[in-house]
Scaffold this motif. Structure first.
Motif, PDB file in Angstrom:
ATOM      1  N   TYR A   1      -6.437  -1.182  -4.774  1.00 42.87           N
ATOM      2  CA  TYR A   1      -6.177  -0.564  -5.799  1.00 42.87           C
ATOM      3  C   TYR A   1      -6.616  -1.428  -7.214  1.00 42.87           C
ATOM      4  CZ  TYR A   1      -2.693   2.569  -4.118  1.00 42.87           C
ATOM      5  OH  TYR A   1      -2.147   3.579  -3.542  1.00 42.87           O
TER       6      TYR A   1
ATOM      7  N   LYS B   1      -4.348   2.758  -9.802  1.00 41.22           N
ATOM      8  CA  LYS B   1      -4.995   3.942  -8.737  1.00 41.22           C
ATOM      9  C   LYS B   1      -5.878   3.286  -7.641  1.00 41.22           C
ATOM     10  CE  LYS B   1      -8.964   4.770 -11.770  1.00 41.22           C
ATOM     11  NZ  LYS B   1      -9.639   5.696 -12.577  1.00 41.22           N
ATOM     12  N   LYS B   2      -6.033   4.012  -6.880  1.00 41.95           N
ATOM     13  CA  LYS B   2      -6.858   3.681  -5.681  1.00 41.95           C
ATOM     14  C   LYS B   2      -8.474   3.476  -6.119  1.00 41.95           C
ATOM     15  CE  LYS B   2      -4.605   4.777  -1.217  1.00 41.95           C
ATOM     16  NZ  LYS B   2      -4.756   5.729   0.136  1.00 41.95           N
TER      17      LYS B   2
ATOM     18  N   ASN C   1      -6.720  -8.383  -8.868  1.00 43.46           N
ATOM     19  CA  ASN C   1      -5.320  -7.470  -8.374  1.00 43.46           C
ATOM     20  C   ASN C   1      -4.119  -8.324  -9.020  1.00 43.46           C
ATOM     21  OD1 ASN C   1      -5.883  -9.903  -6.849  1.00 43.46           O
ATOM     22  ND2 ASN C   1      -4.338  -8.895  -5.196  1.00 43.46           N
TER      23      ASN C   1
ATOM     24  N   THR D   1       0.763  -1.188   0.083  1.00 44.25           N
ATOM     25  CA  THR D   1       0.121  -0.033   0.154  1.00 44.25           C
ATOM     26  C   THR D   1       0.821   1.229  -0.165  1.00 44.25           C
ATOM     27  OG1 THR D   1       0.017  -0.133   2.374  1.00 44.25           O
ATOM     28  CG2 THR D   1      -1.825  -1.265   1.151  1.00 44.25           C
TER      29      THR D   1
END
Length: 660
Positions: free
Chosen positions: A585, A655-656, A614, A464
């Motif tokens: 993300y 990106k988050k 992910n 993170t």
């Protein structure tokens, strides 16, 4: 035709006056040249050759070895412009010293500086600063040690070299590594001697000829003939700079090459003097430092040969001898076609140059019943060798050539790294001259099915904080294995710097371990643990998947190029990657799956990218189906290469996730 014998030769001018209108006299220097700060036609050069003048003519022989002797005069003046140019003050003049065939009979030198009050200071270099040094059994060099050389100095030297035979004209290079402001070459020969002149020039060359009457004495009579004075001048030639993946610089230098073809006595009486490859072979057979070596009896090898002869398979027997020689005998780093120690002493002291070791290797192979012959090469760094000029000075190394069962091997027993089925890297895709018959045989030595192959498999986990913790397995195979394993064994810290730290300064190498460094038949494996921070741009973080592949930087960015592109081998790169991003993300728009092909289909690039939740999986392949690209194709090559590296280094954006 029957060759006529000359008893007295030449009522002949024994020197050619230098044209003072063109260049200042030896020992006189222009202050403007001493005050020069840069070369106006090659900005930023480390030095410039202000004058390079040469002259060759033939005179009457004096020792009884020949009716002719060859006189070569040279004068050179160099201006030092930068610190890097100071090395040019270490001057060496090579000459053929075997049997005292060539000798330097006059030598003088000056150094010019400006003193503290702005006056020209001229220093005549003392004879104690000249000394001969042996290069090998055939050649020596005269060293000139210039004192007090600094940036801004001008050095100058001239010499006369005599050869007690009617020798070939030396090739004349107008162009060199540093820029040359004025280069002139003259040669004067009676017209009964017929030379072929092969100019390799692209810029303007000034040429003039002048004919004079000569009388030669032949037997009980005389021959009236004419002498032809040839004069060639070139000016303002920029230096040949290193370019990525170029061959020998001298192959791109503008020059003249010569070959003596015939003597024409008149009335149809002509003697053909063109040197043939059969002459080369006969010369080598009779040479104490080459052919005679293969006839030596090495008494202390009986046990070794007996052990080899117990191996029934010829290829396995060959490999046994190859491995034993390269494990136990070390090369002193000198490439040569002539021995220094001789094979008997080399076997005893376990050290020698390439000829010492490879001629010993050939002798042992033949003693063990494996037919081997010498093969001569000019390495790619030394320059191109051609069948059209039967001269030994084209070559700088010798290896072993073995052929059986429909296949051939070229082995260099000084190479402690290469797999025996690979052509040695320094001569792959060149021509070799095999000494296996009266005429010999030229052969294209190709890389066969072997390539420069790199496979990388990268695994990375992104936390993170935007840091990748990863590991990578790199498999370097075939020619890539040779390069990397050799560098690893030579210096491990420099290896880490060259392949990991310098190309990827943005990541930290935590650990490197290797496998198969000493096993030449297997890929050289490198396992790397690394830490890499992601880059940031606004709400995005991004990273590259092109890691540790050998394709980190595009070397072809210059607008123009003189040299052909010579990779040496075909190439194959495969990059596999899987990356895990944090659960909060997501991947942004990913680079597209794509295939690109060079217009001539010689380079193929493909990329496949898949993202699932992910996890990102990437597969990239780049294949070079050619190893050589001519400079004339550089614009197309450069454009494709730019696109290739743009795609290789296209970033992966994350990106988050939006919060609800």
């Amino acid at each position: 035709m029957k060759r006529k014998s000359f008893s007295i030769i030449f009522f002949f001018i024994s020197a050619v006056a230098l044209a003072q209108k063109e260049i200042p006299a030896f020992g006189k220097v222009d202050k403007a040249d001493l005050e020069m700060k840069d070369c106006d036609f090659d900005k930023g050069a480390e030095a410039v050759k202000l004058i390079d003048w040469g002259n060759t003519y033939y005179d009457r022989g004096t020792t009884g070895r020949s009716l002719f002797k060859t006189i070569f005069q040279r004068r050179t003046r160099i201006k030092i412009l930068k610190e890097k140019g100071l090395s040019l003050a270490n001057v060496s003049i090579p000459y053929y010293s075997y049997n005292n065939d060539e000798k330097i009979v006059t030598l003088s030198a000056y150094i010019y500086n400006i003193d503290a009050v702005g006056k020209i200071k001229t220093t005549n270099i003392k004879k104690s600063s000249f000394y001969p040094k042996k290069i090998n059994a055939e050649y020596s060099e005269m060293i000139i040690a210039f004192p007090e050389v600094k940036v801004g100095s001008i050095i100058e030297y001239k010499y006369t070299m005599e050869r007690e035979t009617m020798g070939q004209l030396k090739d004349w290079f107008f162009q060199e590594r540093i820029p040359v402001r004025y280069s002139e070459y003259q040669f004067t020969v009676p017209q009964i001697f017929r030379f072929s002149v092969q100019p390799s020039v692209i810029d303007k060359i000034e040429e003039s000829k002048e004919v004079t009457d000569e009388i030669l004495s032949a037997g009980n009579g005389t021959i009236k003939t004419k002498s032809l004075k040839n004069n060639y001048i070139m000016r303002n030639l920029p230096g040949i700079k290193d370019e990525p993946f170029m061959g020998a610089a001298k192959d791109y230098m503008q020059r003249l090459q010569f070959q003596l073809k015939q003597i024409d006595y008149g009335d149809g009486d002509i003697t053909d003097l063109r040197f043939k490859w059969s002459d080369v072979i006969n010369e080598l057979k009779e040479d104490e430092n080459f052919g005679i070596q293969l006839e030596k009896n090495i008494l202390s090898t009986e046990t070794f040969i007996a052990t080899a002869n117990k191996i029934a398979n010829a290829e396995t027997r060959m490999l046994f001898i190859y491995n034993q020689i390269r494990k136990t005998i070390n090369c002193n780093g000198k490439d040569d076609i002539y021995t220094d120690n001789g094979i008997v002493k080399t076997w005893e002291i376990k050290n020698g140059n390439t000829a010492d070791i490879n001629l010993l290797f050939i002798k042992l192979l033949n003693d063990a019943g494996v037919k081997a012959v010498p093969i001569l090469f000019s390495t790619r760094e030394h320059g191109l060798a051609t069948p059209y000029y039967p001269f030994l000075n084209q070559f700088n190394t010798v290896m072993a050539y073995i052929a059986f069962n429909g296949k051939y091997f070229v082995l260099d027993a000084t190479d402690k790294i290469s797999y025996y089925k690979l052509i040695p890297a320094k001569i792959v895709n060149t021509k070799g001259f095999i000494l296996k018959s009266e005429e010999g045989e030229w052969k294209d030595i190709t890389d066969g099915n072997y390539k420069y192959k790199v496979l990388t498999a990268v695994h990375g986990v992104i936390d993170t904080a935007g840091v990748i913790k990863g590991d990578c397995l790199i498999k370097s195979s075939e020619y890539a294995r040779n390069e990397r394993s050799e560098n690893w064994l030579k210096n491990k810290e420099e290896f880490k710097e060259e392949y990991f730290t310098r190309p990827y300064p943005f990541l930290k190498i935590d650990n490197i371990t290797v496998n198969n460094a000493y096993t030449d038949s297997l890929p050289f494996e490198q396992k790397v643990n690394f830490t890499m921070p992601l880059n940031n741009s606004g709400n995005y973080k991004y990273f590259t998947v092109n890691l540790f592949s050998d394709l980190d930087k595009n070397p072809f960015v210059a607008d123009d190029r003189i040299a052909d592109i010579d990779f040496g081998f075909q190439q194959q790169y495969n990059i596999y990657g899987n990356f895990f991003i944090p659960q909060n993300y997501t991947f942004d728009a990913l680079p597209e799956n794509i295939s690109m092909i060079m217009p001539d289909t010689s380079i193929v690039f493909s990329r496949s990218i898949q993202a699932e939740e992910n996890i990102l999986n990437v597969r990239i392949s780049v294949e070079f189906k050619k190893s050589f690209y001519p400079a004339s194709n550089y614009p197309v090559f450069k454009e494709f290469y730019k696109k290739l590296f743009d795609k290789l280094n296209e970033p992966i954006l994350i990106k988050k996730k939006a919060t609800l």
